[in-house]
Scaffold this motif. Structure first.
Motif, PDB file in Angstrom:
ATOM      1  N   PRO A   1       0.806  -1.229   0.000  1.00  0.00           N
ATOM      2  CA  PRO A   1       0.000   0.000   0.000  1.00  0.00           C
ATOM      3  C   PRO A   1       0.839   1.279   0.000  1.00  0.00           C
ATOM      4  N   ALA A   2       1.975   1.266   0.704  1.00  0.00           N
ATOM      5  CA  ALA A   2       2.839   2.452   0.723  1.00  0.00           C
ATOM      6  C   ALA A   2       3.445   2.701  -0.651  1.00  0.00           C
ATOM      7  N   LEU A   3       3.847   1.647  -1.337  1.00  0.00           N
ATOM      8  CA  LEU A   3       4.403   1.803  -2.679  1.00  0.00           C
ATOM      9  C   LEU A   3       3.343   2.285  -3.664  1.00  0.00           C
ATOM     10  N   GLN A   4       2.116   1.791  -3.530  1.00  0.00           N
ATOM     11  CA  GLN A   4       1.033   2.262  -4.400  1.00  0.00           C
ATOM     12  C   GLN A   4       0.733   3.727  -4.150  1.00  0.00           C
ATOM     13  N   ARG A   5       0.724   4.121  -2.873  1.00  0.00           N
ATOM     14  CA  ARG A   5       0.474   5.516  -2.527  1.00  0.00           C
ATOM     15  C   ARG A   5       1.582   6.404  -3.089  1.00  0.00           C
ATOM     16  N   LYS A   6       2.832   5.947  -3.040  1.00  0.00           N
ATOM     17  CA  LYS A   6       3.958   6.702  -3.567  1.00  0.00           C
ATOM     18  C   LYS A   6       3.816   6.884  -5.081  1.00  0.00           C
ATOM     19  N   ARG A   7       3.426   5.821  -5.793  1.00  0.00           N
ATOM     20  CA  ARG A   7       3.226   5.922  -7.248  1.00  0.00           C
ATOM     21  C   ARG A   7       2.085   6.874  -7.588  1.00  0.00           C
ATOM     22  N   ARG A   8       1.009   6.796  -6.801  1.00  0.00           N
ATOM     23  CA  ARG A   8      -0.146   7.653  -7.044  1.00  0.00           C
ATOM     24  C   ARG A   8       0.224   9.123  -6.833  1.00  0.00           C
ATOM     25  N   LEU A   9       0.984   9.431  -5.776  1.00  0.00           N
ATOM     26  CA  LEU A   9       1.418  10.792  -5.524  1.00  0.00           C
ATOM     27  C   LEU A   9       2.347  11.291  -6.635  1.00  0.00           C
ATOM     28  N   ALA A  10       3.225  10.404  -7.114  1.00  0.00           N
ATOM     29  CA  ALA A  10       4.134  10.796  -8.201  1.00  0.00           C
ATOM     30  C   ALA A  10       3.324  11.121  -9.463  1.00  0.00           C
ATOM     31  N   ARG A  11       2.294  10.329  -9.749  1.00  0.00           N
ATOM     32  CA  ARG A  11       1.440  10.594 -10.928  1.00  0.00           C
ATOM     33  C   ARG A  11       0.718  11.934 -10.779  1.00  0.00           C
ATOM     34  N   CYS A  12       0.231  12.222  -9.573  1.00  0.00           N
ATOM     35  CA  CYS A  12      -0.470  13.476  -9.337  1.00  0.00           C
ATOM     36  C   CYS A  12       0.462  14.668  -9.501  1.00  0.00           C
ATOM     37  N   ARG A  13       1.697  14.520  -9.028  1.00  0.00           N
ATOM     38  CA  ARG A  13       2.672  15.606  -9.165  1.00  0.00           C
ATOM     39  C   ARG A  13       3.017  15.850 -10.621  1.00  0.00           C
ATOM     40  N   ARG A  14       3.166  14.744 -11.390  1.00  0.00           N
ATOM     41  CA  ARG A  14       3.466  14.910 -12.824  1.00  0.00           C
ATOM     42  C   ARG A  14       2.281  15.557 -13.556  1.00  0.00           C
ATOM     43  N   ALA A  15       1.081  15.184 -13.179  1.00  0.00           N
ATOM     44  CA  ALA A  15      -0.103  15.758 -13.823  1.00  0.00           C
ATOM     45  C   ALA A  15      -0.252  17.225 -13.469  1.00  0.00           C
ATOM     46  N   ALA A  16       0.127  17.610 -12.240  1.00  0.00           N
ATOM     47  CA  ALA A  16      -0.001  19.003 -11.807  1.00  0.00           C
ATOM     48  C   ALA A  16       1.079  19.881 -12.419  1.00  0.00           C
ATOM     49  N   ALA A  17       2.215  19.283 -12.769  1.00  0.00           N
ATOM     50  CA  ALA A  17       3.339  20.082 -13.280  1.00  0.00           C
ATOM     51  C   ALA A  17       3.208  20.393 -14.752  1.00  0.00           C
TER      52      ALA A  17
END
Length: 184
Positions: A168-184
């Motif tokens: 779950p921590a690794l999935q959360r990390k990937r999800r946050l990375a995707r959100c950051r890329r989408a926001a940038a």
């Protein structure tokens, strides 16, 4: 669902501690008093599962006491260790012992052959006596293979708990990375 399971598991700790004051467990209290033995966190759970997987290959009624001692020594979760021993049952014993024989035969020098069931059980009928005779016929390769298989299963159980806990921590990390890329 996960929160309910965690609450239920944490509720087991006080109930298990009540039993420490009874009978023969009172003399073992200094060993069993360690909080890691009942803690449902990643490291104690992984150590408990590893101990249970290793001790699950011990014959019959000695599995749980063996697991308790190994969990106390390794500071692993006793409940997870006890539950992990249940992978061995009447349906899985013969395949596990055959696998242990083959592992022992790989490690030992010379040609080792698995004795046929029909050589110990006339007519192929299953009985406790036939099972005991078959295990005795397995001999030294089984004695070498059981600890080898136990160590492999313990390592696999330890790694599985680590991966399942961290997933779950690794999935959360990937999800946050995707959100950051989408926001940038």
């Amino acid at each position: 669902m996960l929160c309910t399971l965690r609450r239920w598991l944490r509720g087991l700790e006080p109930r298990a501690r009540v039993h420490l004051d009874r009978g023969w467990l009172a003399s073992l209290r200094p060993w069993l008093e360690r909080r890691e033995l009942f803690r449902f966190q990643r490291q104690p759970l992984a150590r408990g599962v590893a101990a249970g997987m290793f001790c699950g290959l011990i014959p019959g009624p000695l599995q749980i006491p063996g697991t308790l001692m190994v969990c106390a020594w390794l500071r692993g979760n006793i409940v997870a260790g006890g539950v992990a021993t249940f992978y061995t049952n009447p349906l899985t014993t013969v395949p596990l012992y055959a696998l242990a024989f083959y592992l022992g035969a790989l490690v030992m020098p010379g040609e080792q052959t698995l004795p046929a069931w029909s050589s110990v059980a006339p007519g192929g009928d299953f009985s406790v006596q036939a099972m005991a005779a078959w295990i005795q016929a397995l001999g030294t390769p089984l004695l070498v293979g059981l600890p080898t298989l136990g160590a492999l299963l313990a390592a696999l159980g330890y790694a599985t708990v680590q991966l399942l806990w961290l997933a779950p921590a690794l999935q959360r990390k990937r999800r946050l990375a995707r959100c950051r890329r989408a926001a940038a």
